[in-house]
Design a protein around this motif. Structure first.
Motif, PDB file in Angstrom:
ATOM      1  N   UNK A   1      17.134  54.718 -44.416  1.00  0.00           N
ATOM      2  CA  UNK A   1      17.876  54.420 -43.182  1.00  0.00           C
ATOM      3  C   UNK A   1      18.420  55.692 -42.549  1.00  0.00           C
ATOM      4  N   UNK A   2      18.906  56.609 -43.361  1.00  0.00           N
ATOM      5  CA  UNK A   2      19.416  57.876 -42.840  1.00  0.00           C
ATOM      6  C   UNK A   2      18.293  58.662 -42.176  1.00  0.00           C
ATOM      7  N   UNK A   3      17.123  58.685 -42.811  1.00  0.00           N
ATOM      8  CA  UNK A   3      15.986  59.411 -42.237  1.00  0.00           C
ATOM      9  C   UNK A   3      15.494  58.759 -40.951  1.00  0.00           C
ATOM     10  N   UNK A   4      15.479  57.420 -40.919  1.00  0.00           N
ATOM     11  CA  UNK A   4      15.051  56.716 -39.704  1.00  0.00           C
ATOM     12  C   UNK A   4      16.029  56.956 -38.567  1.00  0.00           C
ATOM     13  N   UNK A   5      17.317  56.993 -38.885  1.00  0.00           N
ATOM     14  CA  UNK A   5      18.310  57.242 -37.843  1.00  0.00           C
ATOM     15  C   UNK A   5      18.151  58.643 -37.276  1.00  0.00           C
ATOM     16  N   UNK A   6      17.815  59.599 -38.120  1.00  0.00           N
ATOM     17  CA  UNK A   6      17.548  60.945 -37.619  1.00  0.00           C
ATOM     18  C   UNK A   6      16.322  60.956 -36.704  1.00  0.00           C
ATOM     19  N   UNK A   7      15.340  60.157 -37.037  1.00  0.00           N
ATOM     20  CA  UNK A   7      14.125  60.134 -36.223  1.00  0.00           C
ATOM     21  C   UNK A   7      14.401  59.570 -34.831  1.00  0.00           C
ATOM     22  N   UNK A   8      15.423  58.730 -34.712  1.00  0.00           N
ATOM     23  CA  UNK A   8      15.797  58.184 -33.406  1.00  0.00           C
ATOM     24  C   UNK A   8      16.031  59.304 -32.400  1.00  0.00           C
ATOM     25  N   UNK A   9      16.512  60.447 -32.885  1.00  0.00           N
ATOM     26  CA  UNK A   9      16.864  61.550 -31.987  1.00  0.00           C
ATOM     27  C   UNK A   9      15.646  62.158 -31.305  1.00  0.00           C
ATOM     28  N   UNK A  10      14.438  61.694 -31.649  1.00  0.00           N
ATOM     29  CA  UNK A  10      13.249  62.197 -30.949  1.00  0.00           C
ATOM     30  C   UNK A  10      13.293  61.857 -29.463  1.00  0.00           C
ATOM     31  N   UNK A  11      14.149  60.887 -29.083  1.00  0.00           N
ATOM     32  CA  UNK A  11      14.299  60.561 -27.665  1.00  0.00           C
ATOM     33  C   UNK A  11      15.013  61.677 -26.906  1.00  0.00           C
ATOM     34  N   UNK A  12      15.663  62.563 -27.657  1.00  0.00           N
ATOM     35  CA  UNK A  12      16.377  63.654 -27.006  1.00  0.00           C
ATOM     36  C   UNK A  12      15.434  64.818 -26.738  1.00  0.00           C
TER      37      UNK A  12
END
Length: 480
Positions: free
Chosen positions: A50-61
């Motif tokens: 979950x922590x890694x997936x949440x970091x991947x969310x930042x690809x929108x930035x």
């Protein structure tokens, strides 16, 4: 080394770093009441994946995916500070550090960015605030899950009791089972036991008294050691001030309704007008799930472009108010089988906009269609804007709002080309902008807004309760 081996090695390295973050995040939360976020998403009690997936969310930035190798130094820097209760966003720290040209170290930059939560500036930890749930249906059980989840620090909100009507044999066991297992939202994260002798459900160590009553007038909450509590009415039976006032019994300080309020009851959409709640206001409403879905993006669009008029069409999952099979119902059409039909019905969301956004002078109309899905709805918001724009400009703006504005906990943003409703089960945002479906032509814009009408709405309810109870701690770095 092959590409596959290199990719796998990289993944294992990131897993190891994420594992090292978990005890730091947990200790900050338990001992200092600090909630660690990543672009407004909590990392407390999250798994490695979950922590890694949440970091991947930042690809929108701009700049692409955020790595745990970038955020770990900021997290480690926090442990050296004298932090008070707060929410600290690692994603924002990392993003702002990249643009800072003063040559500061990570530790120096972090100390400066969160200085409002350290030393003499830090606020005192709040005493636990009692919460009572009146009703234990779909929203009641999800709110209960959220309250239990957020009780880890031992401060803040504490679920003390649930009030229901007696249901006969094995009532307590059945209600605990419904809390434990949910066909849509999955298993409860933790352990639940039942003490029938004391009519108590114990969830992750939280002792929750189940009080059986047919009417609020039957209950003295102080008899159960409950004082100065916030009562959340999930029944919708009373929606005006007179009816909701019957909850103001001994032990109850405030009443929060999880349905649109009538008359002079304030309708609150967190992120938009929660700061208008008067300290002495004892009764308020969290409006509806659809109102919470459309008001934040409507405010964002009005702030940037001006809104001259609008129409919202909600395609809404069916609810417990409808019939499984054709049968009598006091409302038109809702008596027809919910799992078999699309059902045209009314929505009060459009008229409720005026209560949450009194400065918006644009007329907003609305209608609704119930469809045969059990959760997650979509609001199609058609707007006439005050100036012409382009699709690209609107999407860039809304993405920025979802990442950096004061509405970032309310508005999410997705670019997934094949997104469908089930993808948004469990979303904690009030609504999610679907970039691929957005249409803009001159001064006309059509936004497609997904929302988990159960869980996303329950998160908004909790945010309002946190605000009125005084346990909504400030976030650092502050939103731009």
């Amino acid at each position: 080394m092959t590409v596959n081996e290199d990719s796998f090695t990289n993944w294992k390295n990131r897993e190891e770093i994420a594992e090292s973050m978990i005890p730091i995040i947990g200790k900050l939360h338990r001992e200092r009441d600090v909630t660690v976020l990543l672009h407004s998403r909590s990392l407390v009690n999250k798994s490695v994946v979950s922590i890694l997936k949440t970091h991947r969310f930042a690809r929108q930035m701009p700049g692409g995916e955020l790595s745990v190798t970038e955020t770990l130094p900021f997290l480690e820097a926090l442990t050296a500070l004298d932090l008070g209760p707060s929410q600290i966003d690692l994603g924002m720290l990392a993003a702002e550090y990249k643009t800072d040209d003063r040559g500061l170290s990570v530790a120096e930059f972090t100390a400066e960015a969160v200085s409002g939560a350290t030393g003499e500036n830090k606020i005192e930890r709040c005493k636990p605030r009692d919460v009572v749930l009146y009703g234990f249906g779909r929203i009641g059980r999800l709110v209960a899950r959220l309250l239990i989840e957020k009780a880890g620090s031992g401060n803040g909100l504490r679920l003390r009791a649930i009030v229901v009507r007696g249901g006969g044999e094995a009532d307590l066991v059945k209600r605990a089972s419904l809390l434990r297992r949910d066909s849509i939202h999955g298993q409860f994260q933790g352990t639940i036991t039942v003490d029938e002798a004391t009519s108590t459900i114990i969830a992750n160590g939280n002792a929750i008294k189940v009080i059986y009553a047919n009417d609020p007038s039957e209950i003295d909450y102080t008899a159960y050691g409950i004082n100065d509590a916030i009562l959340i009415d999930n029944t919708g039976k009373w929606r005006d001030r007179e009816g909701l006032s019957t909850h103001l019994r001994p032990g109850i300080d405030k009443v929060v309704l999880t349905a649109p309020g009538k008359g002079d009851v304030p309708n609150i959409v967190h992120g938009v007008n929660h700061d208008t709640i008067k300290p002495d206001e004892r009764i308020l409403s969290c409006a509806s799930c659809t109102t919470n879905a459309i008001v934040p993006p409507l405010k964002a669009m009005d702030d940037e472009y001006g809104v001259l008029r609008g129409h919202v069409e909600t395609v809404h999952s069916f609810t417990n108010d409808q019939n499984l099979l054709d049968n009598y119902h006091k409302a038109d059409r809702r008596g027809r089988s919910a799992p078999l039909n699309m059902v045209i019905t009314e929505t009060g969301a459009a008229s409720a906009v005026a209560k949450a956004l009194p400065d918006l002078k644009a007329p907003i109309t609305g209608s609704s269609i119930r469809v045969p899905v059990p959760d997650v709805s979509i609001a199609i918001l058609s707007l006439r804007l005050g100036r012409e724009t382009t699709r690209e400009e609107v999407l860039d703006y809304l993405r920025e709002v979802s990442l950096h504005s004061p509405l970032k906990r309310q508005i999410d943003f997705t670019t997934a080309p094949d997104a469908v409703s089930m993808d948004f089960v469990g979303s904690r945002h009030a609504s999610i902008v679907d970039a691929g479906a957005t249409k803009v032509d001159g001064d006309n814009a059509i936004l497609y807004l997904w929302y988990d009408n159960e869980f996303g709405y329950s998160c908004q309810v909790i945010r309002v309760v946190q605000h009125v109870s005084g346990v909504e701690y400030p976030t650092y770095p502050a939103a731009i």
